[in-house]
Enzyme design. Sequence first.
Site, PDB file in Angstrom:
ATOM      1  N   GLN A   3      81.114  80.370  17.952  1.00 22.32           N
ATOM      2  CA  GLN A   3      80.504  79.858  16.723  1.00 22.32           C
ATOM      3  C   GLN A   3      79.421  78.833  17.047  1.00 22.32           C
ATOM      4  O   GLN A   3      79.548  78.075  18.007  1.00 22.32           O
ATOM      5  CB  GLN A   3      81.552  79.166  15.848  1.00 22.32           C
ATOM      6  CG  GLN A   3      82.529  80.101  15.179  1.00 22.32           C
ATOM      7  CD  GLN A   3      83.495  79.334  14.289  1.00 22.32           C
ATOM      8  OE1 GLN A   3      84.156  78.416  14.742  1.00 22.32           O
ATOM      9  NE2 GLN A   3      83.583  79.714  13.032  1.00 22.32           N
ATOM     10  N   HIS A  49      82.400  69.997   8.029  1.00 22.32           N
ATOM     11  CA  HIS A  49      82.372  71.194   8.870  1.00 22.32           C
ATOM     12  C   HIS A  49      81.130  71.998   8.485  1.00 22.32           C
ATOM     13  O   HIS A  49      80.912  72.243   7.294  1.00 22.32           O
ATOM     14  CB  HIS A  49      83.596  72.081   8.622  1.00 22.32           C
ATOM     15  CG  HIS A  49      84.911  71.381   8.758  1.00 22.32           C
ATOM     16  ND1 HIS A  49      85.739  71.555   9.849  1.00 22.32           N
ATOM     17  CD2 HIS A  49      85.559  70.518   7.936  1.00 22.32           C
ATOM     18  CE1 HIS A  49      86.839  70.836   9.689  1.00 22.32           C
ATOM     19  NE2 HIS A  49      86.752  70.196   8.534  1.00 22.32           N
ATOM     20  N   CYS A  92      87.468  72.262  15.362  1.00 20.91           N
ATOM     21  CA  CYS A  92      87.512  70.990  14.619  1.00 20.91           C
ATOM     22  C   CYS A  92      88.413  69.915  15.244  1.00 20.91           C
ATOM     23  O   CYS A  92      87.954  68.779  15.445  1.00 20.91           O
ATOM     24  CB  CYS A  92      87.941  71.222  13.171  1.00 20.91           C
ATOM     25  SG  CYS A  92      87.654  72.858  12.539  1.00 20.91           S
ATOM     26  N   HIS A 125      80.224  69.419  13.568  1.00 18.34           N
ATOM     27  CA  HIS A 125      80.944  68.543  12.644  1.00 18.34           C
ATOM     28  C   HIS A 125      80.184  67.239  12.527  1.00 18.34           C
ATOM     29  O   HIS A 125      79.772  66.660  13.534  1.00 18.34           O
ATOM     30  CB  HIS A 125      82.377  68.321  13.129  1.00 18.34           C
ATOM     31  CG  HIS A 125      83.187  69.580  13.101  1.00 18.34           C
ATOM     32  ND1 HIS A 125      83.266  70.419  14.193  1.00 18.34           N
ATOM     33  CD2 HIS A 125      83.908  70.162  12.109  1.00 18.34           C
ATOM     34  CE1 HIS A 125      84.018  71.461  13.871  1.00 18.34           C
ATOM     35  NE2 HIS A 125      84.419  71.327  12.616  1.00 18.34           N
ATOM     36  N   ARG A 168      90.956  84.405  18.008  1.00 19.15           N
ATOM     37  CA  ARG A 168      91.846  84.559  16.849  1.00 19.15           C
ATOM     38  C   ARG A 168      92.437  85.963  16.861  1.00 19.15           C
ATOM     39  O   ARG A 168      91.716  86.938  17.103  1.00 19.15           O
ATOM     40  CB  ARG A 168      91.092  84.342  15.536  1.00 19.15           C
ATOM     41  CG  ARG A 168      90.559  82.944  15.353  1.00 19.15           C
ATOM     42  CD  ARG A 168      89.827  82.790  14.025  1.00 19.15           C
ATOM     43  NE  ARG A 168      89.147  81.505  13.949  1.00 19.15           N
ATOM     44  CZ  ARG A 168      88.329  81.143  12.957  1.00 19.15           C
ATOM     45  NH1 ARG A 168      88.096  81.983  11.953  1.00 19.15           N
ATOM     46  NH2 ARG A 168      87.745  79.962  12.961  1.00 19.15           N
ATOM     47  N   LYS A 223      83.409  73.344  -0.866  1.00 18.06           N
ATOM     48  CA  LYS A 223      82.566  73.900   0.192  1.00 18.06           C
ATOM     49  C   LYS A 223      81.414  74.695  -0.419  1.00 18.06           C
ATOM     50  O   LYS A 223      81.465  75.134  -1.568  1.00 18.06           O
ATOM     51  CB  LYS A 223      83.371  74.800   1.119  1.00 18.06           C
ATOM     52  CG  LYS A 223      83.961  76.033   0.439  1.00 18.06           C
ATOM     53  CD  LYS A 223      84.664  76.934   1.445  1.00 18.06           C
ATOM     54  CE  LYS A 223      85.233  78.175   0.750  1.00 18.06           C
ATOM     55  NZ  LYS A 223      85.758  79.156   1.723  1.00 18.06           N
ATOM     56  N   ASP A 267      79.039  75.989  15.924  1.00 13.69           N
ATOM     57  CA  ASP A 267      79.865  75.083  15.134  1.00 13.69           C
ATOM     58  C   ASP A 267      79.369  73.645  15.275  1.00 13.69           C
ATOM     59  O   ASP A 267      78.901  73.245  16.339  1.00 13.69           O
ATOM     60  CB  ASP A 267      81.303  75.169  15.644  1.00 13.69           C
ATOM     61  CG  ASP A 267      82.329  74.851  14.573  1.00 13.69           C
ATOM     62  OD1 ASP A 267      81.918  74.583  13.438  1.00 13.69           O
ATOM     63  OD2 ASP A 267      83.527  74.871  14.883  1.00 13.69           O
TER      64      ASP A 267
END
Length: 660
Positions: free
Chosen positions: A402, A532, A355, A406, A384, A486, A404
């Site tokens: 991911q 997100h 992000c 945005h 992580r 979310k 991912d």
Amino acid sequence: MSQISLTFPDGNARDFDSGVTAAEVAAAISKSLGKKAISASIDGAHWDLQWPIEQDAAIAIHTMADAPQALELVRHDLAHIMARAVQELWPDVKVTIGPVIDNGWYYDFDRAEPFTPEDLGEIEKKMREIINKRDPVTTEVWERDRAIKHYEANNEPYKVELIDAIPGDEPLRMYWHGHWQDLCRGPHLQNTGQVPADAFKLMSVAGAYWRGDSDRAMLQRIYGVAFQNKEDLRKYLHMLEEAAKRDHRKLGREMDLFHMQEEAPGQVFWHPNGWQIYTGLQDYMRRKQRAGGYREINTPQVVDRKLWEASGHWDKYQHHMFLVEVDESRDGENDDAAVKNKGQTRINALKPMNCPCHVQIFNQGLKSYRDLPLRLAEFGSCARFEPSGALHGIMRVRGFTQDDAHIFCTADQIQEECARFIDFLADIYRELGFPDFEIRFATRPEKRVGSEESWDYVENALENAIKAVGRDYTLEPGDGAFYGPKLDFYLTDAIGRVWQCGTFQVDPNLPERLDASYIGQDGDKHRPFMLHRATLGSFERFIGILIEEHAGKLPFWLAPRQVVVASIVSEADDYVHEVVAQLQAQGVRAEADIRNEKINYKVREHSVGKVPVILAIGHREVEERTVTIRRLGEKQTSVEQLETVVSDLKAEATPPDLRK
């Protein structure tokens, strides 16, 4: 005696003497309810029937028909019954704690000899004897000194230590299951006979340090599972059998997909077969995202701590980060990397999420309201730290990628973008074999940033988006992020397990922290909202889910090895290579097996490797230009013309988004 007022679920209230028990309340309502009652809820707290009620409260009486409460009690009582059984069989064993967990319970014991599988059978037998005795379950509250003296006299040092850890103002509740006694908060059933004797099973024994401290005694933890009836237990055990067959770690070895090793804990070594699945899925997602209006980007792996501090992740997330210290004074050639010039050492972190880096791309150049919504997607590789005990194959790892993205947008674009994403996700899940999914809507938590008006607006936008696309949802009050609500998306696999994969989160906080802005129609600067979103989540985990969902028999277009063309006789070798070449020319992943082995041996070997289609070729197939086709999991074979088979397999090998 003073009176209290108890309000029932239907809204009616009745007065009772202060100190009345839930058992007495149930009997006062009706004799049948008094017999069926197992516990109560008092102002939402689960309450033993024997506990006194001393003030006005809302009350609900529970019976075995109330599954959540009944299962909690059954499993909790079984923990006590198991501990009693162990001490009746082996009186020198010392007991510690035995909490309820998902699907069952465990209890930790201090015993010199290890428990064996035969011991578990003996314990189960003794437990059923205790259940059949229908011994009463009773409870008392004791003073601390009395409880300590009791356990010291009975040589139970672990119980003494537990009492020492309980706050001084907390009552010590003692429970008896027949003659056997334990320290416990409760609640419990009223007699051992209320536990279904045919709906539990002891599963395994594992080591466990006392209070999780490796410097303390190693105890033996016995796990059990329990349900309300024999049929539910049977279904659960069947599910476990299926899960063992489908375990992605086992299938990963059999299909030669990947491996893990201790030199890189929690990270995946992808083999050619596994990487074929990975890249095939990634190519599919890349095409879907491009068609969905996303622009793909890529951001750095190692990022200075300054950005993580500015984003707020350094304080909240540092314990999950892998840190990298770099001495910027080194010339990269001759200096000893182990020696640090503290004045010039920069602390970086491997990115645990994408992000903040996506905001940096948004911040490059002036943005106008005409540029919004701006959808930026990245197959972002993240790292992580997960405790070693939490790692699980490719499902729970330390290094992952991911899908991912945005979305930077205005407030009035949130609803449309949310609805658009739900449809986008639904289409992908359907094409990947998951037509049904659950949406869970998490709303504002107790600790949050932003005004109530802002939360109202955004929560309404998400709710209206779900309704606009005709979907149902489950509300999860208070489970949203501190910055915004979310949606989480859950899949149910072939054996009933639920997986959370996709997510959609509204975030006004990060653009504020990282000074993201756009020029509005009024010519002034405004903060965008940041949405997100992830569809599959991590590729590693989703591939693990796919492997277990299909028990390794992946959809043909995604299977790493799609076709093996196997010779029956050596005279067929040339035709085998011709068939392979024709299939490969049409984009089918085909390979030849012309080894000097019997065809049944070849079929067994490739079936274990989960090859979807095996084409067998002998004298007749060469003469007739046919192939004998055998599909994975089917006993029947068929003989078909080569041209037909090539055409059909080409169609099957086409990813679902490219089919006409």
